[in-house]
Design a protein around this motif. Structure first.
Motif, PDB file in Angstrom:
ATOM      1  N   LEU A 123       0.816  -1.217   0.000  1.00  0.00           N
ATOM      2  CA  LEU A 123       0.000   0.000   0.000  1.00  0.00           C
ATOM      3  C   LEU A 123       0.848   1.264   0.000  1.00  0.00           C
ATOM      4  CD1 LEU A 123      -2.886  -0.895   2.477  1.00  0.00           C
ATOM      5  CD2 LEU A 123      -2.903  -0.944  -0.020  1.00  0.00           C
ATOM      6  N   LEU A 136      -4.393   2.991  -6.214  1.00  0.00           N
ATOM      7  CA  LEU A 136      -4.638   1.630  -5.735  1.00  0.00           C
ATOM      8  C   LEU A 136      -5.553   0.920  -6.715  1.00  0.00           C
ATOM      9  CD1 LEU A 136      -4.603  -0.644  -3.591  1.00  0.00           C
ATOM     10  CD2 LEU A 136      -6.532   0.500  -2.501  1.00  0.00           C
ATOM     11  N   THR A 183      -4.462   3.244   4.888  1.00  0.00           N
ATOM     12  CA  THR A 183      -3.254   2.409   4.811  1.00  0.00           C
ATOM     13  C   THR A 183      -2.844   1.909   6.188  1.00  0.00           C
ATOM     14  OG1 THR A 183      -1.748   4.291   4.996  1.00  0.00           O
ATOM     15  CG2 THR A 183      -2.360   3.618   2.778  1.00  0.00           C
ATOM     16  N   CYS A 193      -5.830  -0.924   7.172  1.00  0.00           N
ATOM     17  CA  CYS A 193      -6.184  -2.022   6.281  1.00  0.00           C
ATOM     18  C   CYS A 193      -5.329  -3.246   6.540  1.00  0.00           C
ATOM     19  CB  CYS A 193      -6.012  -1.579   4.828  1.00  0.00           C
ATOM     20  SG  CYS A 193      -6.227  -2.914   3.641  1.00  0.00           S
TER      21      CYS A 193
END
Lengths: 578, 176
Positions: free
Chosen positions: B93, B102, B151, B154
């Motif tokens: 990420l 992304l 980020t 996750c």
């Protein structure tokens, strides 16, 4: 003085401070002679102030030598590569003259593998090697030290730039080496053989300080700790691992056995779930360095509120004002606080650390003496409050990240705030300025900062008057470093004799002319006036052009000859050379 | 280099074309910074200013700035699974600056066309929807929170077919 020599020598052996010894040597000729034969420790603050031959000639029986090389601003990339600070001439002479040398401590010097090998082979009783912010050597040199220094007690590589070829150097410590008391390998990146490390620790019963490097995995830390329950200072490796209950349990148990640990550091890549493992040692901690730990304020706070005996804390600005407030309530013995920026290159960080945190600590921690604080806003009122709260400050280094940032409340310069600092903190020895500052702040500094020894200035001042205030007023000034200030020839040329009372002066991106450098050099034969200018063609420049960088220092060794082409010592009048 | 020359070393912040106002006086609102331009992070992170233009400022030791130090080493690899695909992938990420990138990255990995758009707006024309598992083990719709927060929270990503989302009422608006 009718005492026999041996008596005086015995008396002198109790006098250890360098300044005191220097004073003793000035009393009379016989004291000078006695003193020089029994001096065992030498400190040379600028390796170019004196030559190795001079040192050896005067002090033939030295056991410990400490040298410093590059100017402090080298830490921030302001000193070009190739500047100098070579250990080579020193080790060549010392290898021959000091067979009983035990200790070498170097800071900001260039050391090669050959130099290290020479150390390892020249001194039978060599015990202590400290290389602080040094460069030029590789792990091969370390292997030579490990292999050949039979009585090695201390190997400390703090913050040096080492060419890390492999971790194999550690395996060169022979099985017979059991004398190690202190090992700091935190700056190395390669993984060392874990079994070699384990065995080394197991056979070093006097090991008190162990600072591991990042590559030592957390899962293995408990194994090492179990073999060294006598440790006083520990630097962990990376502080994260897969979350496994057995690893956590082992770690907690291992820490709980470390009854002597007073200092912790390391903590790269922290996984907060593993932090409680250290709680059992917190109550004894006097020193904690979390400045590489990217943990948020609640996690930091949980730790420090369990450390009532903390004297020194280094931390990232993630601690925020709330964490600093908790610090001010929990750690009443705090002497030193250093707060580093987590993201120095971003204008607005998502970190709630302001001047209030520092004010809180200044209120709650009555023994606070030394501050290094990076922040994004400051006010005169906060600085004044801090000054009045803590007149016992000896070191105050404030870095407001934005150059020339004014008082964020009143938009005025921060002259009055820093003025309060120097007025109230009468023992202040070290000061770093930042923010919007006019000549006025230097007027205050010249007037009040009589004990100030080191001053760092950046993006400040209006005119030569500022520099003149400092040079004419600061009676104890030894080191002055200046960048990006509108200071020029007048102040320098009006204070030439002051420069000989100081160790050094650094000026970069200021307004000093080449002609003034030449004039200064001619007036002061015992100063080296070195002009650094990477644009080349110094010879063809007119006298009124401004020099990029200037480094002036007093010396009895004359001009040096180990410089690259872009550094020149201004010519001196040959008739003054002795 | 006279006094004029010094100005070139002064630091200024301004939008292109703005007038500094000159002179020694520093007026209230003007914050001086490097004029090297700043870009806002479109996904809601703070403004980044290129302070690297000033050598050696802020005075942070090289040891803290270099690759060994704080900012760079966060390992943000997360597993990504696509409905029906037996083999999972992993993405870092920290390579992406925002949801758009992304989405592009995921499209490349899985040929799930349109997922990038779907993250930016609830664009129904995309067959896929991206969800993620957060620190509390809840499954969340990708795109709601600021990018940096995403980020950090996750843990893994899943790309599901839109029919999944329809069934459990993931769409806020009532257009269909």
């Amino acid at each position: 003085m009718g005492f026999p020599e041996e008596v005086l020598e015995h008396v002198f052996s109790f006098i250890t401070s360098h300044t005191d010894r220097n004073v003793v040597s000035l009393v009379c000729k016989s004291w000078y002679e006695i003193e020089r034969w029994c001096r065992r420790r030498i400190f040379v603050g600028n390796c170019y102030a004196v030559s190795p031959a001079m040192m050896i000639r005067r002090f033939p029986e030295v056991r410990s030598v400490e040298l410093k090389g590059k100017p402090h601003f080298a830490d921030f990339n302001l000193v070009p590569d190739g500047w100098g600070g070579y250990f080579y001439p020193w080790i060549c002479e010392m290898a021959r003259a000091y067979p009983w040398l035990e200790e070498i401590k170097l800071k900001r010097m260039v050391v090669t593998d050959d130099n290290l090998e020479l150390i390892s082979k020249s001194f039978k009783n060599f015990k202590v090697l400290v290389l602080s912010s040094c460069e030029g050597f590789s792990t091969h040199g370390l292997a030579a030290i490990a292999a050949n220094c039979r009585n090695l007690r201390e190997l400390d590589l703090r913050e040096s730039e080492v060419e890390d070829l492999s971790g194999h150097w550690l395996s060169h410590f022979p099985d017979s080496c059991t004398s190690l008391q202190s090992l700091n390998m935190s700056c190395l990146s390669s993984e060392v053989s874990f079994s070699a490390l384990q065995r080394l620790i197991a056979r070093s019963p006097n090991l008190k300080t162990l600072r591991l490097n990042r590559a030592v995995p957390l899962e293995k830390l408990s194994t090492l700790l179990r073999r060294a329950p006598q440790l006083v200072e520990l630097g962990t490796g990376a502080y994260s691992a897969e979350i496994r209950p057995d690893v956590y349990a082992n770690l907690t148990e291992a820490f709980s056995r470390c009854k002597e640990v007073k200092g912790l550091s390391g903590f790269w890549d922290v996984l907060p779930s593993y932090l409680p493992a250290i709680y059992s040692v917190c109550s004894r901690l006097t020193s904690l360095n979390l400045s590489y730990a990217t943990i948020q304020s609640p996690d930091v706070t949980k730790i420090i509120t369990q450390c009532p005996n903390l004297q020194s804390l280094s931390v990232l600005d993630y601690i925020e004002d709330t964490g600093l407030n908790a610090l001010s309530l929990s750690c009443k013995d705090l002497r030193e606080l250093r707060v580093f920026p987590s993201d120095p290159f971003v204008a607005n960080a998502n970190v709630s650390l302001t001047e209030q945190g520092l004010v809180a600590v200044s209120e709650g921690c009555s023994k606070l003496q030394s501050v290094l604080y990076f922040c994004r806003q400051m006010s005169n009122s906060a600085l004044t409050t801090i000054a009045k709260n803590r007149p016992n400050l000896t070191c105050f280094r404030l870095c407001i990240l934005e150059p020339r940032a004014p008082d964020y409340l009143t938009f005025e310069p921060l002259d009055v705030g820093f003025g309060a600092i120097v007025e109230h903190c009468k023992q202040l020895q070290r000061l770093s300025l930042s923010g919007l500052l006019t000549d006025r702040v230097f007027e205050y500094i010249g007037k009040w900062a009589k004990k100030l020894e080191m001053l760092s200035i950046a993006f400040a001042g209006d005119s030569d008057l500022g520099l003149h205030h400092v040079l004419s007023g600061c009676d104890s000034l030894r080191k002055l470093e200046i960048r990006d200030c509108p200071f020029g020839d007048k102040a320098l040329l009006a204070n030439v004799s002051k420069l000989e009372t100081m160790r050094s002066l650094w000026m970069s991106s200021c307004s000093v002319s080449l002609g003034a450098c030449k004039r200064l050099s001619q007036k002061m034969p015992r100063l080296n006036v070195e002009v650094i200018d990477e644009q080349g063609d110094l010879d063809s420049r007119p006298d009124n052009c401004h020099v990029e960088k200037l480094y002036i220092y007093r010396t009895v060794a004359g001009p040096r000859f180990d410089m690259p082409s872009f550094i020149r010592t201004m010519d001196q009048n040959p008739t003054y050379r002795s | 280099m006279g006094p004029q020359g010094l100005e070139s070393t002064e630091l200024r912040l301004g939008l292109p074309g703005s007038d500094d106002g000159g002179g020694g006086e520093r007026s209230v609102k003007k914050r001086v910074f490097s004029g090297g331009g700043w870009e806002a992070d479109v996904c809601g992170g703070g403004k980044k200013r290129n302070m690297d233009l000033v050598v050696g400022w802020p005075p942070v030791c090289l040891h803290r700035k270099n690759k060994k130090s704080i900012c760079n080493v966060r390992n943000l690899y997360v597993k990504v699974s696509l409905d029906g695909a037996p083999i999972l992938r992993k993405v870092d990420l920290s390579c992406f600056k925002g949801y758009w990138e992304l989405g592009m990255g995921l499209e490349e990995l899985f040929d799930c066309y349109g997922i990038g758009e779907a993250m930016k707006e609830e664009n129904k024309s995309c067959e896929y929807i991206a969800i993620y598992e957060d620190k509390d083990a809840d499954w969340m719709l990708v795109g709601d929170v600021p990018w940096l927060m995403f980020t950090e929270t996750c843990k893994r990503l899943r790309i599901k077919r839109r029919s999944y989302a329809d069934g459990i009422g993931l769409h806020a608006d009532e257009k269909d």
